[in-house]
Design a protein around this motif. Structure first.
Motif, short mmCIF file in Angstrom:
data_model
loop_
_atom_site.label_atom_id
_atom_site.label_comp_id
_atom_site.label_asym_id
_atom_site.label_seq_id
_atom_site.Cartn_x
_atom_site.Cartn_y
_atom_site.Cartn_z
N ASN A 34 -0.77 -3.31 15.53
CA ASN A 34 -0.12 -2.55 14.46
C ASN A 34 -1.16 -2.26 13.40
OD1 ASN A 34 0.08 -4.61 12.26
ND2 ASN A 34 1.41 -5.64 13.73
N LEU A 35 -0.90 -1.20 12.63
CA LEU A 35 -1.88 -0.68 11.68
C LEU A 35 -1.18 -0.26 10.40
CD1 LEU A 35 -4.89 0.44 11.37
CD2 LEU A 35 -3.95 2.61 12.20
N SER A 36 -1.86 -0.49 9.27
CA SER A 36 -1.37 -0.03 7.98
C SER A 36 -2.56 0.51 7.19
CB SER A 36 -0.70 -1.17 7.21
OG SER A 36 -1.67 -2.07 6.71
N LYS A 37 -2.30 1.02 5.99
CA LYS A 37 -3.39 1.48 5.13
C LYS A 37 -4.34 0.34 4.79
CE LYS A 37 -1.36 2.97 1.54
NZ LYS A 37 -0.94 3.57 0.27
N GLY A 38 -3.81 -0.88 4.76
CA GLY A 38 -4.60 -2.00 4.31
C GLY A 38 -5.21 -2.87 5.38
N GLY A 39 -4.83 -2.65 6.66
CA GLY A 39 -5.39 -3.51 7.70
C GLY A 39 -4.68 -3.34 9.03
N GLN A 93 -13.03 8.38 5.67
CA GLN A 93 -12.38 7.51 6.65
C GLN A 93 -10.99 7.09 6.17
OE1 GLN A 93 -13.72 6.90 9.76
NE2 GLN A 93 -15.26 8.35 9.07
N ARG A 94 -10.87 6.82 4.87
CA ARG A 94 -9.56 6.45 4.30
C ARG A 94 -8.58 7.62 4.44
NH1 ARG A 94 -8.11 2.12 2.05
NH2 ARG A 94 -10.21 1.41 1.54
N GLU A 95 -9.05 8.84 4.21
CA GLU A 95 -8.20 10.02 4.35
C GLU A 95 -7.80 10.20 5.82
OE1 GLU A 95 -5.81 13.04 3.60
OE2 GLU A 95 -6.75 11.77 2.08
N ARG A 96 -8.71 9.96 6.72
CA ARG A 96 -8.41 10.06 8.15
C ARG A 96 -7.35 9.04 8.54
NH1 ARG A 96 -12.94 9.25 12.62
NH2 ARG A 96 -11.64 9.47 14.44
N LEU A 97 -7.46 7.82 8.01
CA LEU A 97 -6.47 6.78 8.27
C LEU A 97 -5.10 7.23 7.77
CD1 LEU A 97 -5.66 3.94 9.20
CD2 LEU A 97 -6.49 3.08 7.00
N ARG A 98 -5.04 7.79 6.57
CA ARG A 98 -3.77 8.30 6.03
C ARG A 98 -3.19 9.37 6.95
NH1 ARG A 98 -5.67 7.19 0.58
NH2 ARG A 98 -7.00 9.02 0.57
N THR A 99 -4.03 10.25 7.47
CA THR A 99 -3.59 11.31 8.37
C THR A 99 -3.01 10.73 9.65
OG1 THR A 99 -5.22 12.84 7.49
CG2 THR A 99 -4.33 13.35 9.66
N VAL A 100 -3.68 9.74 10.23
CA VAL A 100 -3.20 9.08 11.45
C VAL A 100 -1.84 8.44 11.19
CG1 VAL A 100 -3.59 7.15 13.03
CG2 VAL A 100 -5.46 8.71 12.49
N LEU A 101 -1.72 7.70 10.09
CA LEU A 101 -0.46 7.01 9.80
C LEU A 101 0.67 7.99 9.48
CD1 LEU A 101 -1.78 4.01 7.70
CD2 LEU A 101 -1.05 4.02 10.09
N ALA A 102 0.35 9.11 8.88
CA ALA A 102 1.38 10.12 8.57
C ALA A 102 1.99 10.69 9.84
CB ALA A 102 0.78 11.24 7.72
N GLY A 103 1.26 10.66 10.94
CA GLY A 103 1.76 11.19 12.21
C GLY A 103 2.58 10.20 13.00
N LYS A 104 2.69 8.96 12.55
CA LYS A 104 3.44 7.94 13.27
C LYS A 104 4.92 8.05 12.96
CE LYS A 104 0.06 6.67 15.32
NZ LYS A 104 0.00 7.16 16.67
N LYS A 105 5.77 7.79 13.94
CA LYS A 105 7.21 8.00 13.80
C LYS A 105 7.99 6.73 13.45
CE LYS A 105 6.83 12.27 15.13
NZ LYS A 105 6.07 13.03 14.20
N PHE A 106 7.43 5.56 13.66
CA PHE A 106 8.20 4.34 13.43
C PHE A 106 7.29 3.26 12.87
CE2 PHE A 106 6.80 4.69 17.79
CZ PHE A 106 6.15 3.50 18.01
N GLN A 107 7.91 2.28 12.25
CA GLN A 107 7.15 1.19 11.67
C GLN A 107 7.81 -0.13 12.05
OE1 GLN A 107 7.71 2.60 7.63
NE2 GLN A 107 8.70 0.68 7.13
N VAL A 108 7.08 -1.21 11.82
CA VAL A 108 7.60 -2.56 12.07
C VAL A 108 7.53 -3.34 10.78
CG1 VAL A 108 6.93 -2.60 14.49
CG2 VAL A 108 5.34 -3.45 12.80
#
Length: 109
Positions: A34-39, A93-108
């Motif tokens: 699993n992935l978040s903005k912070g880790g 890289q931080r902006e790229r991470l935000r872009t990747v997470l914005a495309g995810k449909k679900f969270q845990v």
């Protein structure tokens, strides 16, 4: 109402992507669970002790180049998993991470 045991600062998103990491002589690879903005949570046969400072490269299938994490710290480990906190990411890289997470449909959690 049930509350999570640990309050999270940012949402975590489930995924299964490759990660490669180094810390001095330590080199390993694994799978980001699993992935978040912070880790992230990593499953790996290569153990990393609490407090270890790592460089990491996360490989997303839709991107030609990996996300480079300049510095991450191991905050916990248990059996074949450990948690990384991202300490230093370049702005691109931080902006790229935000872009990747914005495309995810679900969270845990």
């Amino acid at each position: 109402m049930n509350k999570p045991l640990i309050e999270r600062k940012t949402p975590r998103y489930q995924m299964q992507v490759r990660i490669f990491f180094t810390a001095g002589e330590l080199e390993g690879e694994g799978v980001v669970q699993n992935l978040s903005k912070g880790g992230c949570c990593v499953q790996s046969d290569t153990g990393a002790p609490d407090g270890a400072e790592l460089n990491a490269w996360i490989y997303f299938p839709d991107y030609e180049w990996p996300l480079k994490v300049e510095q991450a710290v191991v905050r916990w480990h248990k059996e074949d998993q450990f948690g990384l906190q991202f300490v230093e990411l370049q702005p691109a890289q931080r902006e790229r991470l935000r872009t990747v997470l914005a495309g995810k449909k679900f969270q845990v959690g």
